[in-house]
Write a protein that holds these residues in place. Structure first.
Motif, PDB file in Angstrom:
ATOM      1  N   MET A   1       6.978 -86.744 -29.523  1.00  0.00           N
ATOM      2  CA  MET A   1       6.151 -85.739 -29.086  1.00  0.00           C
ATOM      3  C   MET A   1       6.581 -85.232 -27.737  1.00  0.00           C
ATOM      4  SD  MET A   1       2.408 -86.660 -30.565  1.00  0.00           S
ATOM      5  CE  MET A   1       2.488 -88.373 -31.196  1.00  0.00           C
ATOM      6  N   LEU A   2       6.733 -86.353 -26.943  1.00  0.00           N
ATOM      7  CA  LEU A   2       7.316 -86.034 -25.459  1.00  0.00           C
ATOM      8  C   LEU A   2       8.490 -85.124 -25.318  1.00  0.00           C
ATOM      9  CD1 LEU A   2       7.510 -86.733 -22.417  1.00  0.00           C
ATOM     10  CD2 LEU A   2       8.815 -88.447 -22.980  1.00  0.00           C
ATOM     11  N   GLY A   3       9.397 -85.224 -26.165  1.00  0.00           N
ATOM     12  CA  GLY A   3      10.736 -84.359 -26.335  1.00  0.00           C
ATOM     13  C   GLY A   3      10.259 -83.161 -26.680  1.00  0.00           C
ATOM     14  N   LEU A   4       9.427 -82.999 -27.686  1.00  0.00           N
ATOM     15  CA  LEU A   4       9.176 -81.588 -28.079  1.00  0.00           C
ATOM     16  C   LEU A   4       8.437 -80.724 -27.323  1.00  0.00           C
ATOM     17  CD1 LEU A   4      10.252 -80.498 -30.913  1.00  0.00           C
ATOM     18  CD2 LEU A   4       7.751 -80.683 -31.719  1.00  0.00           C
ATOM     19  N   TYR A   5       7.379 -81.669 -26.391  1.00  0.00           N
ATOM     20  CA  TYR A   5       6.561 -80.957 -25.608  1.00  0.00           C
ATOM     21  C   TYR A   5       7.585 -80.482 -24.262  1.00  0.00           C
ATOM     22  CZ  TYR A   5       3.138 -80.651 -22.063  1.00  0.00           C
ATOM     23  OH  TYR A   5       2.094 -80.250 -20.949  1.00  0.00           O
ATOM     24  N   ILE A   6       8.583 -81.272 -23.939  1.00  0.00           N
ATOM     25  CA  ILE A   6       9.375 -80.928 -22.771  1.00  0.00           C
ATOM     26  C   ILE A   6       9.997 -79.672 -23.431  1.00  0.00           C
ATOM     27  CG2 ILE A   6      11.803 -81.362 -21.781  1.00  0.00           C
ATOM     28  CD1 ILE A   6      10.551 -84.259 -21.716  1.00  0.00           C
ATOM     29  N   MET A   7      10.454 -79.383 -24.553  1.00  0.00           N
ATOM     30  CA  MET A   7      11.254 -78.209 -25.243  1.00  0.00           C
ATOM     31  C   MET A   7      10.083 -77.121 -25.580  1.00  0.00           C
ATOM     32  SD  MET A   7      14.533 -78.685 -25.752  1.00  0.00           S
ATOM     33  CE  MET A   7      15.105 -79.877 -24.396  1.00  0.00           C
ATOM     34  N   GLY A   8       9.081 -77.087 -24.906  1.00  0.00           N
ATOM     35  CA  GLY A   8       8.208 -75.901 -25.196  1.00  0.00           C
ATOM     36  C   GLY A   8       7.425 -75.919 -26.593  1.00  0.00           C
TER      37      GLY A   8
ATOM     38  N   VAL B   1       8.482 -76.337 -29.599  1.00  0.00           N
ATOM     39  CA  VAL B   1       9.122 -75.202 -30.486  1.00  0.00           C
ATOM     40  C   VAL B   1      10.107 -76.003 -31.253  1.00  0.00           C
ATOM     41  CG1 VAL B   1      10.610 -73.191 -30.624  1.00  0.00           C
ATOM     42  CG2 VAL B   1       9.308 -73.293 -28.432  1.00  0.00           C
ATOM     43  N   TRP B   2       9.976 -75.858 -32.559  1.00  0.00           N
ATOM     44  CA  TRP B   2      10.710 -76.465 -33.665  1.00  0.00           C
ATOM     45  C   TRP B   2      11.803 -75.782 -33.868  1.00  0.00           C
ATOM     46  CZ3 TRP B   2       9.169 -81.261 -36.303  1.00  0.00           C
ATOM     47  CH2 TRP B   2       7.925 -81.549 -35.824  1.00  0.00           C
ATOM     48  N   THR B   3      13.004 -76.200 -33.409  1.00  0.00           N
ATOM     49  CA  THR B   3      14.387 -75.700 -33.871  1.00  0.00           C
ATOM     50  C   THR B   3      15.300 -76.850 -33.964  1.00  0.00           C
ATOM     51  OG1 THR B   3      15.329 -75.572 -31.550  1.00  0.00           O
ATOM     52  CG2 THR B   3      14.164 -73.482 -32.413  1.00  0.00           C
ATOM     53  N   PRO B   4      16.529 -76.915 -34.627  1.00  0.00           N
ATOM     54  CA  PRO B   4      17.252 -78.112 -34.801  1.00  0.00           C
ATOM     55  C   PRO B   4      17.749 -78.577 -33.395  1.00  0.00           C
ATOM     56  CG  PRO B   4      18.147 -76.451 -36.177  1.00  0.00           C
ATOM     57  CD  PRO B   4      16.876 -75.696 -35.426  1.00  0.00           C
ATOM     58  N   PHE B   5      17.922 -77.838 -32.479  1.00  0.00           N
ATOM     59  CA  PHE B   5      18.146 -78.243 -31.085  1.00  0.00           C
ATOM     60  C   PHE B   5      16.969 -79.016 -30.626  1.00  0.00           C
ATOM     61  CE2 PHE B   5      18.195 -78.067 -26.588  1.00  0.00           C
ATOM     62  CZ  PHE B   5      19.251 -78.851 -26.422  1.00  0.00           C
ATOM     63  N   THR B   6      16.053 -78.515 -30.554  1.00  0.00           N
ATOM     64  CA  THR B   6      14.771 -79.181 -29.823  1.00  0.00           C
ATOM     65  C   THR B   6      14.396 -80.341 -30.797  1.00  0.00           C
ATOM     66  OG1 THR B   6      13.311 -77.954 -31.220  1.00  0.00           O
ATOM     67  CG2 THR B   6      13.773 -76.853 -29.022  1.00  0.00           C
ATOM     68  N   VAL B   7      14.602 -80.528 -32.128  1.00  0.00           N
ATOM     69  CA  VAL B   7      14.245 -81.578 -32.940  1.00  0.00           C
ATOM     70  C   VAL B   7      15.257 -82.616 -32.628  1.00  0.00           C
ATOM     71  CG1 VAL B   7      14.064 -82.403 -35.059  1.00  0.00           C
ATOM     72  CG2 VAL B   7      12.832 -80.211 -34.643  1.00  0.00           C
ATOM     73  N   GLY B   8      16.522 -82.351 -32.351  1.00  0.00           N
ATOM     74  CA  GLY B   8      17.574 -83.177 -32.096  1.00  0.00           C
ATOM     75  C   GLY B   8      17.337 -84.026 -30.816  1.00  0.00           C
ATOM     76  N   PHE B   9      16.687 -83.024 -29.791  1.00  0.00           N
ATOM     77  CA  PHE B   9      16.386 -83.610 -28.366  1.00  0.00           C
ATOM     78  C   PHE B   9      15.404 -84.592 -28.500  1.00  0.00           C
ATOM     79  CE2 PHE B   9      14.114 -83.384 -24.669  1.00  0.00           C
ATOM     80  CZ  PHE B   9      14.826 -83.864 -23.551  1.00  0.00           C
ATOM     81  N   ALA B  10      14.163 -84.044 -29.466  1.00  0.00           N
ATOM     82  CA  ALA B  10      12.975 -84.918 -29.565  1.00  0.00           C
ATOM     83  C   ALA B  10      13.315 -86.272 -30.121  1.00  0.00           C
ATOM     84  CB  ALA B  10      12.145 -84.135 -30.253  1.00  0.00           C
ATOM     85  N   LEU B  11      14.162 -86.297 -31.008  1.00  0.00           N
ATOM     86  CA  LEU B  11      14.905 -87.681 -31.842  1.00  0.00           C
ATOM     87  C   LEU B  11      15.300 -88.309 -30.717  1.00  0.00           C
ATOM     88  CD1 LEU B  11      16.091 -86.155 -35.055  1.00  0.00           C
ATOM     89  CD2 LEU B  11      14.094 -87.670 -34.829  1.00  0.00           C
ATOM     90  N   LEU B  12      16.309 -88.026 -29.823  1.00  0.00           N
ATOM     91  CA  LEU B  12      16.717 -88.726 -28.556  1.00  0.00           C
ATOM     92  C   LEU B  12      15.770 -89.198 -27.932  1.00  0.00           C
ATOM     93  CD1 LEU B  12      19.131 -89.419 -27.020  1.00  0.00           C
ATOM     94  CD2 LEU B  12      19.107 -87.518 -25.668  1.00  0.00           C
TER      95      LEU B  12
END
Lengths: 334, 463
Positions: free
Chosen positions: A136-143, A145-156
């Motif tokens: 959730m923190l990662g996705l929040y930082i990414m605004g 938004v659910w895209t392959p990149f943002t989800v990848g970052f959120a997984l990290l």
């Protein structure tokens, strides 16, 4: 600006919410971390690990309820937007919180053959909670938004936050345990520190790149000079933790609290950096705290209660930590 | 295919049903534990602290289940019902905030001292911790019932562009149905604990345990049940009359009364038919409902047909679930009355428990162990389904508040939650009986059998 309650109240409540989240991340962070470390410990060590967090975990988790409660009461529009965008990770977190919360009790009360199953539930619940919060923190930082990149970052960030919790959990165990388990905890903390560094690096690089607004905040003079102490402090704290871990455990058990205290300050510094990046937005780039705030008359009545009650809460929380100070023994009802 | 609204309602209903099981136990059990603790301080008799130690384990387990399911609910406000907070957040927000501030932290912090502090803190502080935990759970019930009552009988606010703004906090907190609902719920909690304590103790007795702590727990449970059930019937009646005044459509559904008329019968059995808008296979007592609700056989009672829009859309709740849950609640209450009175005679007259009648009474108590759960859930279904189609009576409909989350997503989380809840209820009930069985074993064979050599204690009756 502070003369007008419509402007000052949102800032005050954003501050209170920030403090609750920080208190949650540090306090429940260490007890979630202890759960994540479960598979690395021996069977007899697990009871002592739970004893080190048993009297505290319930109150620690209440900070999450306060944080989400403040979001709900102070910024109702943001509450809906954030939580519906995070529907699935929230559900995973809730399942995790349920599993580990009940496992605390069940593992101590069931027939011995079933204990292993509840130990597994305790670990799985702690890990699910940590991973979903990091996600959730990662996705929040990414605004959000659910895209392959943002989800990848959120997984990290999910993996990094779980490592961060395991790290602060290990530093807590260094304080609360002795002997072989304490030695293990020092080793766990050393490994966990790498996860923390990876997470710090990822967030520090990604958030200015994703948002030009955040980039300008951090890399424009003269703000850059005022902000410079934050990253410098973070580096100093990491160095301090690293050095203290190399000298622990101490033969006379001195300095056992150093890694935990330094880790707490480190978490606070990182949190301050994040909070500064996103202010005044509560939903990144979409909704400011002023636009999302409840009616001033409703916020005022909560604030009155908070001003009186929060110091009392902090007071008896400190009392509880004082009563259960020292090395964790066996948890007993008598 | 079910739609998002219905799935979200089922999900929240399942969640809150699961949740309420545990606060219903902890609210009253906290006070019973304080009673045990005070008796121990006053008499120094080990049987009281023995009873305390057994039931504090039940408390800890119930508390953990209540906490985690409560957290789930606080998140579902946002994930599934954002309209609720957007429209009435100015009222609901402060009430929930006060619950967290005045109740949650108090309970959570002092629970640690109550559970693990017995030998670490002075006796007075341990007693104080027990009191503060009991007080905290009750405060929590107070705030949540204030909010729930306000959703049934909203007061003290004004609407501006569809959003509720508080005008009078006193009127919001002491809204018309709050005192009745709060008393009804607190008594329900007392009865749930009374029958749980009596039932589990009766089970231990039937297994052969005869300790002082068991006698005290059995006596406490049975006495509490016998004292509270008449009060609950009275409070329930008053709550019903209050509902008739403020939510007549709900009472009409409870009684399955379709037309507004005098001499309304009390329907004992019927299959309410929403197609024909009448009851099939009705068995009823003439003028019964008029007598109960108006204290006059010729009293006019409002009927469901008064609550239909001009185009024929019903503006009243679905009749069958409300009608049936109400009957289950009342029926359980009547069974509680009969069993608790009979059991009170058995526990207070010397030697009665060892007779054949005593055995039957104890078996009846075992059967009623979870009757409090049944009655509480049935009561909640009556009042909450009875509020439909409204979320906040007359202010906000359930359909307006739901989140536009895709139905399959809600369905998937619903399935996961349901599976977990069923597993946890099973685990909870089996652990209660496991703990009870352990207490029996400890009592009938004080020397623990050596591991790897399972020995059936001689005094334990065959299972």
């Amino acid at each position: 600006m502070f003369a007008d309650p419509a402007l000052s109240l949102p800032v005050i409540f954003a501050g209170l919410m920030g403090l609750s989240i920080l208190a949650y991340v540090v306090l429940d962070g260490f007890d979630l971390g202890v759960g994540i470390l479960f598979p690395f410990a021996g069977n007899d060590e697990r009871d002592r690990m739970v004893a080190a967090i048993g009297p505290f975990w319930d109150a620690n988790e209440t900070w999450l309820v306060l944080a989400i409660g403040l979001l709900l009461v102070a910024f109702p529009a943001a509450h809906g937007m954030i939580l519906t965008a995070l529907y699935l990770p929230v559900a995973v977190m809730l399942v995790g919180l349920i599993l580990r919360g009940v496992a605390f009790e069940f593992r101590a009360k069931v027939a011995p053959p079933h204990k292993a199953m509840w130990n597994a539930a305790f670990f799985a619940g702690s890990l699910m909670t940590a991973l979903s919060q990091g996600f959730m923190l990662g996705l929040y930082i990414m605004g959000l938004v659910w895209t392959p990149f943002t989800v990848g970052f959120a997984l990290l960030t999910a993996v990094c936050l779980a490592a961060g919790y395991a790290f602060i959990g290990a530093t807590w165990l260094i304080i609360k345990t002795e002997g072989a388990l304490q030695k293990k905890a020092v080793r766990w903390a050393r490994s966990g520190l790498y996860g923390v560094l990876a997470g710090l690096g990822a967030v520090s690089v990604a958030s200015p790149l994703v948002s030009p607004r955040i980039f300008d905040k951090w890399f424009t003079l003269p703000d850059m000079l005022f902000l410079a102490p934050l990253p410098l402090l973070a580096v100093a704290l990491v160095a301090m933790i690293h050095i203290s871990l190399r000298h622990l455990p101490d033969s006379r058990d001195r300095f056992a609290y150093v890694p935990f205290v330094a880790a707490t300050v480190l978490f606070a510094v990182c949190f301050a950096g994040l909070a500064f990046s996103f202010y005044p937005y509560v939903v990144p780039e979409k909704l400011t705290i002023y636009a999302a705030a409840s009616a001033p008359e409703s916020l005022a009545i909560i604030l009155v209660g908070t001003v009186f009650v929060l110091p009392v809460i902090i007071g008896y929380t400190v009392l509880s930590y004082f009563i259960f100070r020292g090395k964790a023994g066996e948890l007993r009802y008598d | 295919m079910m739609d998002t609204l219905l799935l979200s309602r089922i999900q929240f209903g399942a969640n809150i049903s699961f949740h309420i099981l545990f606060p219903t136990i902890t609210i009253a059990l906290g006070w019973v534990l304080l009673f045990f603790r005070l008796r121990y301080s006053a008499t120094g008799d080990a049987k009281w602290i023995g009873a305390y130690r057994f039931w504090v384990k039940v408390f800890a387990l119930s508390f953990a289940l209540g906490v985690v399911s409560g957290i789930t609910m606080s998140f579902q406000f946002g994930t599934n019902w954002p309209g609720f907070m957007e429209r009435v957040g100015n009222i609901a927000g402060p009430l929930l905030a006060y619950e967290v501030l005045t109740a949650f932290f108090l309970e959570a912090v002092f629970l640690g001292i109550m559970l693990f502090g017995f030998s670490k803190v002075p006796a007075w502080l341990h007693t104080l911790a027990t009191f503060l935990v009991a007080f905290g759970t009750t405060m929590s019930a107070f705030w949540i019932l204030v909010l729930n009552s306000w959703m049934h009988t909203p007061a003290g606010f004004e609407l501006r562009d569809g959003v509720a703004f508080a005008t009078d906090w006193w009127a919001i907190i002491f809204n018309p149905s709050m005192p009745y609902r709060l008393v009804h719920m607190l008594l329900a909690s007392g009865l749930t604990v009374a029958f749980l304590m009596a039932g589990l103790s009766a089970w231990r007795w039937l297994k052969g345990e005869r300790t002082g702590e068991l006698r005290m727990a059995l006596r406490t449970g049975v006495t509490l049940a016998a004292v509270l059930i008449p009060l609950q019937i009275l409070a329930g009646d008053m709550h019903g009359l209050n509902t008739l005044q403020h939510q007549p459509a709900k009472v009409a559904a409870m009684e399955a009364n379709w037309d507004t008329r005098p001499n309304v019968p009390l329907v004992l059995f019927a299959l309410p038919n929403s197609e024909t808008r009448s009851n099939d296979y009705e068995i009823s007592i003439p003028s019964g409902a008029s007598i109960i609700l108006k204290h006059d056989p010729a009293g006019v009672v409002p009927g469901l047909n008064d609550f239909v829009a001009e185009d024929g859309t019903p503006l009243h709740p679905p009749v069958a679930p409300v009608f049936w849950s109400f009957r289950i609640m009342v029926g359980t209450g009547m069974a509680m009355l009969a069993v608790s009175f009979a059991a009170a005679v058995l526990v207070w007259r010397r030697g009665q428990l060892e007779t054949a009648a005593g055995t039957w009474g104890l078996r009846a108590l075992v059967l009623m162990t979870f009757s409090g759960w049944v009655a509480t859930l049935a009561g909640w279904y009556t009042t909450e389904i009875g509020r439909q189609p409204w979320l906040v009576q007359g202010v906000l409909s359930t359909a307006e508040a739901v989140a536009a989350v895709p139905a399959p997503m809600v369905l998937s989380t619903l399935v996961v939650y349901l599976a977990i809840y069923v597993a946890l209820i099973a685990a909870y009930v089996s652990v209660l009986f496991y703990l009870a069985g352990k207490a029996v074993k400890g009592a009938v064979s004080p020397v623990a059998p050596a591991p790897l050599m399972p020995v059936r204690p001689v005094l334990q009756p065959a299972e």
